[in-house]
Design a protein around this motif. Structure first.
Motif, PDB file in Angstrom:
ATOM      1  N   ARG A  70      28.196 -80.309  63.146  1.00  0.00           N
ATOM      2  CA  ARG A  70      27.828 -81.343  64.123  1.00  0.00           C
ATOM      3  C   ARG A  70      26.846 -80.786  65.141  1.00  0.00           C
ATOM      4  NH1 ARG A  70      32.775 -83.413  67.434  1.00  0.00           N
ATOM      5  NH2 ARG A  70      32.654 -81.240  68.142  1.00  0.00           N
ATOM      6  N   CYS A  71      27.092 -79.578  65.608  1.00  0.00           N
ATOM      7  CA  CYS A  71      26.202 -78.933  66.580  1.00  0.00           C
ATOM      8  C   CYS A  71      24.820 -78.693  65.986  1.00  0.00           C
ATOM      9  CB  CYS A  71      26.828 -77.611  67.028  1.00  0.00           C
ATOM     10  SG  CYS A  71      25.744 -76.604  68.057  1.00  0.00           S
ATOM     11  N   ILE A  72      24.765 -78.036  64.832  1.00  0.00           N
ATOM     12  CA  ILE A  72      23.477 -77.658  64.238  1.00  0.00           C
ATOM     13  C   ILE A  72      22.679 -78.883  63.829  1.00  0.00           C
ATOM     14  CG2 ILE A  72      22.392 -76.405  62.342  1.00  0.00           C
ATOM     15  CD1 ILE A  72      24.924 -74.549  62.445  1.00  0.00           C
ATOM     16  N   ASP A  73      23.349 -79.879  63.266  1.00  0.00           N
ATOM     17  CA  ASP A  73      22.649 -81.098  62.873  1.00  0.00           C
ATOM     18  C   ASP A  73      21.991 -81.782  64.070  1.00  0.00           C
ATOM     19  OD1 ASP A  73      23.334 -80.749  60.236  1.00  0.00           O
ATOM     20  OD2 ASP A  73      25.008 -82.171  60.267  1.00  0.00           O
ATOM     21  N   SER A  74      22.652 -81.730  65.216  1.00  0.00           N
ATOM     22  CA  SER A  74      22.067 -82.350  66.411  1.00  0.00           C
ATOM     23  C   SER A  74      20.818 -81.610  66.868  1.00  0.00           C
ATOM     24  CB  SER A  74      23.096 -82.405  67.547  1.00  0.00           C
ATOM     25  OG  SER A  74      23.297 -81.149  68.173  1.00  0.00           O
ATOM     26  N   LEU A  75      20.762 -80.291  66.660  1.00  0.00           N
ATOM     27  CA  LEU A  75      19.604 -79.496  67.067  1.00  0.00           C
ATOM     28  C   LEU A  75      18.456 -79.645  66.074  1.00  0.00           C
ATOM     29  CD1 LEU A  75      21.455 -76.204  68.120  1.00  0.00           C
ATOM     30  CD2 LEU A  75      20.833 -78.154  69.552  1.00  0.00           C
ATOM     31  N   TRP A 120      27.309 -80.390  71.237  1.00  0.00           N
ATOM     32  CA  TRP A 120      26.146 -80.968  70.577  1.00  0.00           C
ATOM     33  C   TRP A 120      25.229 -81.611  71.608  1.00  0.00           C
ATOM     34  CZ3 TRP A 120      30.952 -83.002  70.842  1.00  0.00           C
ATOM     35  CH2 TRP A 120      31.104 -84.322  71.272  1.00  0.00           C
ATOM     36  N   LEU A 121      24.009 -81.918  71.191  1.00  0.00           N
ATOM     37  CA  LEU A 121      23.017 -82.541  72.064  1.00  0.00           C
ATOM     38  C   LEU A 121      22.786 -83.990  71.633  1.00  0.00           C
ATOM     39  CD1 LEU A 121      20.306 -79.771  72.556  1.00  0.00           C
ATOM     40  CD2 LEU A 121      22.501 -80.071  73.716  1.00  0.00           C
ATOM     41  N   ASP A 122      22.517 -84.831  72.620  1.00  0.00           N
ATOM     42  CA  ASP A 122      22.200 -86.224  72.373  1.00  0.00           C
ATOM     43  C   ASP A 122      20.787 -86.347  71.804  1.00  0.00           C
ATOM     44  OD1 ASP A 122      22.770 -89.262  73.107  1.00  0.00           O
ATOM     45  OD2 ASP A 122      20.742 -88.801  73.804  1.00  0.00           O
ATOM     46  N   ARG A 123      20.641 -87.160  70.753  1.00  0.00           N
ATOM     47  CA  ARG A 123      19.355 -87.235  70.057  1.00  0.00           C
ATOM     48  C   ARG A 123      18.230 -87.764  70.957  1.00  0.00           C
ATOM     49  NH1 ARG A 123      17.984 -89.686  64.068  1.00  0.00           N
ATOM     50  NH2 ARG A 123      15.751 -89.211  64.145  1.00  0.00           N
ATOM     51  N   GLN A 124      18.470 -88.883  71.617  1.00  0.00           N
ATOM     52  CA  GLN A 124      17.417 -89.482  72.433  1.00  0.00           C
ATOM     53  C   GLN A 124      17.033 -88.563  73.592  1.00  0.00           C
ATOM     54  OE1 GLN A 124      18.349 -93.397  73.871  1.00  0.00           O
ATOM     55  NE2 GLN A 124      16.385 -93.668  74.901  1.00  0.00           N
TER      56      GLN A 124
END
Length: 346
Positions: A19-24, A93-97
């Motif tokens: 989840r973390c890496i996919d967000s980056l 994780w980071l927010d996409r927008q």
């Protein structure tokens, strides 16, 4: 050119690191992601390698012996090639927008700097973060819009008043990599809570700040084995003390005050809350040894910097943790419980 290096320290992170890496990865080729496998014994290494093979232009993997979260950050900083640097814990994780907006702003500044080297660009980007209680389906947002001007390069002289719940934690910070290296920040190994050192020690080396009022970082709260779980914090009190001692010693706040009085005032408050938490945990343990540790911490500070000792003990929040007797102990711990419920920090 990589605009941002994201470092993801991982230890037995197989259950949540994707989840973390996919967000980056949503940031694309403009960033590099350094996954630091800190001696994991689960499938962390295998997962990291799969990502590296699939995204060789973005992801690098460093496999090392176990040294703790701080060791992973240290290695990541040594290897980083990005102009800016951000740590993202493997369960966050980071927010996409928000990430899109951050990268747009960072890339614009970097491109302008390429054209005109004399141009001032931020040493530190600051964004909001979210305490995400996924299991409870609740969240608590931390923003800085009352204390910092939005979308404007500013200095420490321009900052406003930070509320008791507002601190520039690692979750909110994106430093220029060169600033971190200049500061000499190096985190102790085999120690939790080192993010406080990372968020504190480099600040005097920051000249220009830039605040974006976006909820970028999601800080996951709720795992039973999480380092901020209270029972775990009590069992790791020696590590909390180690971090507190390093923070007390790593910056000369009198020198900072002469140059940047507003920054010094903020850093005093940060030290006060760290000292308060350490003292409260020692009060919760309530053993003869913990009381000796508490007194030793104050005694060492008095020897190190008497002015700082007097300020923290008699004119700040940390002084309230020294109320005498069992009644004082109960009042201190009760106040901490109220703050927990109010600010939902763990």
């Amino acid at each position: 050119m990589k605009y941002i290096t994201f470092v993801v320290p991982c230890y037995n992170s197989e259950d949540y690191m994707k989840r973390c890496i996919d967000s980056l990865l949503l940031a694309g080729n403009d960033v590099e992601i350094i996954i630091v496998n800190d001696g994991s014994i689960d499938k962390t290494c295998e997962i990291a390698e799969d990502y590296r093979v699939k995204y060789p232009d973005i992801i690098r993997v460093i496999n090392k012996e176990n040294g703790g979260h701080g060791s992973g950050v240290n290695v990541g900083l040594e290897q980083a090639t990005g102009i800016y640097f951000k740590v993202v814990d493997s369960d966050d994780w980071l927010d996409r927008q928000a990430l899109d907006q951050l990268l747009f702003r960072v890339s614009n500044f970097c491109l302008l700097k390429q054209k005109d080297n004399a141009l001032v660009i931020p040493d530190l980007f600051i964004c909001n973060y979210v305490y995400d209680h996924l299991h409870e389906e609740t969240r608590h947002d931390i923003s800085y819009k009352n204390a910092l001007d939005e979308e404007k390069i500013c200095t420490w002289q321009d900052i406003g008043f930070f509320k008791p719940s507002q601190y520039l934690l690692m979750h909110s910070q994106i430093f220029r990599t060169s600033v971190l290296r200049e500061s000499g920040v190096k985190l102790p190994e085999h120690t939790f809570y080192v993010d406080n050192i990372f968020a504190y020690q480099p600040l005097p080396y920051v000249k220009y700040l830039y605040y974006m009022n976006i909820d970028l970082y999601h800080y996951f709260i709720g795992r039973d084995d999480q380092s901020v779980n209270e029972d775990i914090m009590l069992n790791r009190i020696d590590q909390q003390i180690r971090v507190t001692e390093q923070m007390l010693a790593c910056v000369n706040l009198q020198a900072v005050k002469k140059k940047e009085p507003k920054l010094a005032a903020y850093m005093y408050r940060y030290l006060s809350i760290i000292m308060s938490i350490t003292n409260i945990l020692l009060l919760m343990i309530n053993s003869e040894e913990s009381m000796l540790q508490k007194n030793k911490l104050w005694s060492e500070l008095k020897t190190l910097d008497k002015g700082l000792y007097l300020k923290l003990k008699y004119t700040s929040m940390s002084g309230l943790t020294n109320m005498p007797g069992s009644i004082g102990r109960k009042l201190t711990i009760s106040g901490y419980r109220v703050a927990q419920k109010l600010y939902k920090f763990n």
